[in-house]
Design a protein around this motif. Structure first.
Motif, PDB file in Angstrom:
ATOM      1  N   MET A  91      -5.595   5.149  -2.253  1.00  0.00           N
ATOM      2  CA  MET A  91      -4.806   4.981  -3.484  1.00  0.00           C
ATOM      3  C   MET A  91      -4.315   3.809  -3.846  1.00  0.00           C
ATOM      4  SD  MET A  91      -2.447   6.671  -5.245  1.00  0.00           S
ATOM      5  CE  MET A  91      -2.613   8.617  -4.842  1.00  0.00           C
ATOM      6  N   THR A  92      -4.379   3.425  -5.249  1.00  0.00           N
ATOM      7  CA  THR A  92      -3.723   2.153  -5.692  1.00  0.00           C
ATOM      8  C   THR A  92      -2.600   2.820  -6.530  1.00  0.00           C
ATOM      9  OG1 THR A  92      -5.109   2.141  -7.337  1.00  0.00           O
ATOM     10  CG2 THR A  92      -5.907   1.174  -5.546  1.00  0.00           C
ATOM     11  N   PHE A  93      -1.725   1.700  -7.195  1.00  0.00           N
ATOM     12  CA  PHE A  93      -0.490   1.829  -7.807  1.00  0.00           C
ATOM     13  C   PHE A  93      -0.267   0.600  -8.789  1.00  0.00           C
ATOM     14  CE2 PHE A  93       1.271  -0.263  -4.304  1.00  0.00           C
ATOM     15  CZ  PHE A  93       2.370  -0.750  -4.820  1.00  0.00           C
ATOM     16  N   GLU A  94       0.500   0.891  -9.658  1.00  0.00           N
ATOM     17  CA  GLU A  94       1.003  -0.260 -10.377  1.00  0.00           C
ATOM     18  C   GLU A  94       2.306   0.133 -10.832  1.00  0.00           C
ATOM     19  OE1 GLU A  94      -0.376  -2.922 -11.843  1.00  0.00           O
ATOM     20  OE2 GLU A  94      -2.281  -2.556 -11.098  1.00  0.00           O
ATOM     21  N   THR A  95       3.317  -0.838 -10.721  1.00  0.00           N
ATOM     22  CA  THR A  95       4.718  -0.775 -11.118  1.00  0.00           C
ATOM     23  C   THR A  95       5.027  -1.088 -12.497  1.00  0.00           C
ATOM     24  OG1 THR A  95       5.201  -1.435  -8.872  1.00  0.00           O
ATOM     25  CG2 THR A  95       7.099  -1.508 -10.589  1.00  0.00           C
ATOM     26  N   LEU A  96       5.525  -0.151 -13.336  1.00  0.00           N
ATOM     27  CA  LEU A  96       5.774  -0.278 -14.534  1.00  0.00           C
ATOM     28  C   LEU A  96       7.027  -1.236 -14.979  1.00  0.00           C
ATOM     29  CD1 LEU A  96       5.378   3.223 -16.203  1.00  0.00           C
ATOM     30  CD2 LEU A  96       3.525   1.509 -16.172  1.00  0.00           C
ATOM     31  N   GLU A  97       6.805  -2.121 -15.966  1.00  0.00           N
ATOM     32  CA  GLU A  97       7.650  -2.934 -16.434  1.00  0.00           C
ATOM     33  C   GLU A  97       8.801  -2.408 -17.191  1.00  0.00           C
ATOM     34  OE1 GLU A  97       8.319  -6.054 -14.837  1.00  0.00           O
ATOM     35  OE2 GLU A  97       6.610  -5.652 -13.741  1.00  0.00           O
ATOM     36  N   GLY A  98       9.859  -2.860 -17.487  1.00  0.00           N
ATOM     37  CA  GLY A  98      10.881  -2.152 -18.545  1.00  0.00           C
ATOM     38  C   GLY A  98      11.410  -0.885 -17.870  1.00  0.00           C
ATOM     39  N   TRP A  99      11.830  -0.037 -18.616  1.00  0.00           N
ATOM     40  CA  TRP A  99      12.632   1.152 -18.435  1.00  0.00           C
ATOM     41  C   TRP A  99      11.747   2.299 -18.337  1.00  0.00           C
ATOM     42  CZ3 TRP A  99      13.261   5.002 -21.617  1.00  0.00           C
ATOM     43  CH2 TRP A  99      13.072   4.631 -23.098  1.00  0.00           C
ATOM     44  N   TRP A 100      12.107   3.240 -17.694  1.00  0.00           N
ATOM     45  CA  TRP A 100      11.366   4.226 -17.317  1.00  0.00           C
ATOM     46  C   TRP A 100      12.235   5.710 -17.150  1.00  0.00           C
ATOM     47  CZ3 TRP A 100      11.010   8.597 -13.859  1.00  0.00           C
ATOM     48  CH2 TRP A 100       9.914   9.728 -14.504  1.00  0.00           C
ATOM     49  N   PHE A 113      -4.382  12.981  -0.428  1.00  0.00           N
ATOM     50  CA  PHE A 113      -5.667  12.822  -0.017  1.00  0.00           C
ATOM     51  C   PHE A 113      -6.261  11.637  -0.161  1.00  0.00           C
ATOM     52  CE2 PHE A 113      -6.236  17.680  -0.887  1.00  0.00           C
ATOM     53  CZ  PHE A 113      -6.043  18.046   0.695  1.00  0.00           C
ATOM     54  N   TYR A 114      -6.100  11.086  -1.313  1.00  0.00           N
ATOM     55  CA  TYR A 114      -6.580   9.626  -1.520  1.00  0.00           C
ATOM     56  C   TYR A 114      -5.533   8.566  -0.728  1.00  0.00           C
ATOM     57  CZ  TYR A 114      -9.106  10.789  -5.556  1.00  0.00           C
ATOM     58  OH  TYR A 114      -9.804  11.627  -6.440  1.00  0.00           O
ATOM     59  N   VAL A 115      -4.334   8.919  -0.470  1.00  0.00           N
ATOM     60  CA  VAL A 115      -3.356   8.124   0.573  1.00  0.00           C
ATOM     61  C   VAL A 115      -4.232   8.057   1.957  1.00  0.00           C
ATOM     62  CG1 VAL A 115      -1.241   7.812   1.692  1.00  0.00           C
ATOM     63  CG2 VAL A 115      -1.417   8.375  -0.802  1.00  0.00           C
ATOM     64  N   GLU A 116      -4.546   9.329   2.322  1.00  0.00           N
ATOM     65  CA  GLU A 116      -5.191   9.405   3.673  1.00  0.00           C
ATOM     66  C   GLU A 116      -6.508   8.639   3.750  1.00  0.00           C
ATOM     67  OE1 GLU A 116      -5.697  13.614   4.349  1.00  0.00           O
ATOM     68  OE2 GLU A 116      -3.481  13.860   4.390  1.00  0.00           O
ATOM     69  N   GLU A 117      -7.390   8.505   2.546  1.00  0.00           N
ATOM     70  CA  GLU A 117      -8.401   7.773   2.863  1.00  0.00           C
ATOM     71  C   GLU A 117      -8.318   6.119   2.388  1.00  0.00           C
ATOM     72  OE1 GLU A 117     -10.911   9.528  -0.404  1.00  0.00           O
ATOM     73  OE2 GLU A 117     -11.051  11.437   0.731  1.00  0.00           O
ATOM     74  N   ALA A 118      -7.065   5.873   2.421  1.00  0.00           N
ATOM     75  CA  ALA A 118      -6.483   4.303   1.995  1.00  0.00           C
ATOM     76  C   ALA A 118      -7.297   4.010   0.538  1.00  0.00           C
ATOM     77  CB  ALA A 118      -6.916   3.459   2.986  1.00  0.00           C
ATOM     78  N   ARG A 167       0.807  -1.143  -0.040  1.00  0.00           N
ATOM     79  CA  ARG A 167      -0.011   0.052   0.133  1.00  0.00           C
ATOM     80  C   ARG A 167       0.823   1.125   0.065  1.00  0.00           C
ATOM     81  NH1 ARG A 167      -5.141  -0.754   0.571  1.00  0.00           N
ATOM     82  NH2 ARG A 167      -5.506   1.449   0.770  1.00  0.00           N
ATOM     83  N   VAL A 168       0.353   2.141  -0.559  1.00  0.00           N
ATOM     84  CA  VAL A 168       1.111   3.355  -0.708  1.00  0.00           C
ATOM     85  C   VAL A 168       0.791   4.082   0.764  1.00  0.00           C
ATOM     86  CG1 VAL A 168       1.205   5.891  -1.663  1.00  0.00           C
ATOM     87  CG2 VAL A 168       0.951   3.856  -3.137  1.00  0.00           C
TER      88      VAL A 168
END
Length: 113
Positions: free
Chosen positions: A73-82, A66-71, A16-17
């Motif tokens: 927030m979701t996320f994805e980890t990108l594959e490859g390079w950035w 604000f989204y983190v405070e409300e639990a 979780r973030v």
């Protein structure tokens, strides 16, 4: 990411973030927030709560927190390079990566797996 202090940096615990810090001098992780955001309709209520930062700007990191405070927030980890291309050095790095490896490509319909 070796230069994470140039970006918003996500702190992640147990999948979780738990916080996002904008351009921290000592990043809590190497997870750069790269600026691909999808929001629900409550984003407009959150925007109304923003106060200018020390730089005198409204910060997208504050909206995200604000989204983190409300639990919420979701996320994805990108594959490859950035990489970022916001400095001359990082633009050169991005150009060299594309020249060496090609851009991160997604298969289109009809291509073989």
């Amino acid at each position: 990411m070796s230069d994470a202090q140039r970006f918003g940096v996500a702190e992640i615990h147990d999948g979780r973030v738990v916080g996002i810090e904008e351009k921290p001098s000592v990043p809590k992780s190497n997870y750069a927030v790269i600026g691909i955001y999808l929001y629900d309709a409550t984003v407009f209520q959150k925007i109304r709560r923003l106060k200018p930062s020390g730089r005198g700007e409204l910060e997208i990191t504050d909206v995200n927190n604000f989204y983190v405070e409300e639990a919420a927030m979701t996320f994805e980890t990108l594959e490859g390079w950035w990489t970022d291309a916001g400095t001359f050095e990082s633009l050169l790095r991005a150009s060299n990566l594309v020249a060496k490896t090609g851009a991160n490509k997604m298969r289109t319909q009809g291509e073989n797996a």
